[in-house]
Design a protein around this motif. Structure first.
Motif, short mmCIF file in Angstrom:
data_model
loop_
_atom_site.label_atom_id
_atom_site.label_comp_id
_atom_site.label_asym_id
_atom_site.label_seq_id
_atom_site.Cartn_x
_atom_site.Cartn_y
_atom_site.Cartn_z
N CYS A 128 0.84 -1.21 0.00
CA CYS A 128 0.00 0.00 0.00
C CYS A 128 0.87 1.26 0.00
O CYS A 128 0.58 2.21 -0.73
CB CYS A 128 -0.95 -0.01 1.20
N PHE A 173 2.04 2.36 -3.26
CA PHE A 173 0.99 2.99 -4.07
C PHE A 173 0.50 4.30 -3.45
O PHE A 173 -0.50 4.85 -3.89
CB PHE A 173 -0.20 2.03 -4.23
N TYR A 190 -6.93 4.82 -0.80
CA TYR A 190 -5.94 4.99 -1.86
C TYR A 190 -6.24 6.24 -2.68
O TYR A 190 -7.39 6.64 -2.81
CB TYR A 190 -5.86 3.73 -2.74
N LEU A 250 -3.39 -2.14 -7.83
CA LEU A 250 -3.17 -2.25 -6.39
C LEU A 250 -3.51 -3.67 -5.92
O LEU A 250 -2.72 -4.32 -5.23
CB LEU A 250 -3.99 -1.21 -5.62
#
Length: 118
Positions: free
Chosen positions: A27, A30, A50, A59
């Motif tokens: 995570c 990203f 996100y 993802l």
């Protein structure tokens, strides 16, 4: 939500802890934030915030791919008893969006899962 291939009960508590660590790292790559994580012997739930620039499919692909590779590498003897043929996760996943008040309900739902003992 991600489920193991054929819903095999492959996860131990220690593996879920490691899976959470791995997924937090993915995570972060990203620029996303893993807000909540929990699971049971055959599946995991994630609550992820996100950014709009992150593609959900990429993802998810990274979360599943990296976690499968590392969990197989680090827990091979255990995983091999439940999962074989190079598969770890089912090919499908569930993703839903939420915001505001329902977010509290989603967090509670994830927290209330019963992790395996041992």
């Amino acid at each position: 939500m991600f489920v193991t291939k054929y819903r095999r009960k492959a996860f131990t508590n220690e593996m879920l802890t490691r899976c959470e660590e791995i997924m937090r790292e993915v995570c972060a790559d990203f620029e996303a934030d893993l807000k909540q994580f929990n699971g049971e012997e055959d599946h995991v739930h994630l609550l992820v915030h996100y950014p709009p620039k992150a593609q959900l499919s990429k993802l998810v692909n990274s979360l599943k791919g990296v976690s499968a590779r590392l969990l197989r590498k680090e827990c091979d003897a255990h995983v091999h008893r439940y999962l074989w043929g190079g598969h770890f996760w089912s090919g499908s996943y569930f993703a839903g969006s939420c915001g505001g008040e329902p977010l509290t309900v989603v967090k509670q739902y994830i927290e209330n899962h019963k992790r395996p003992v041992g």
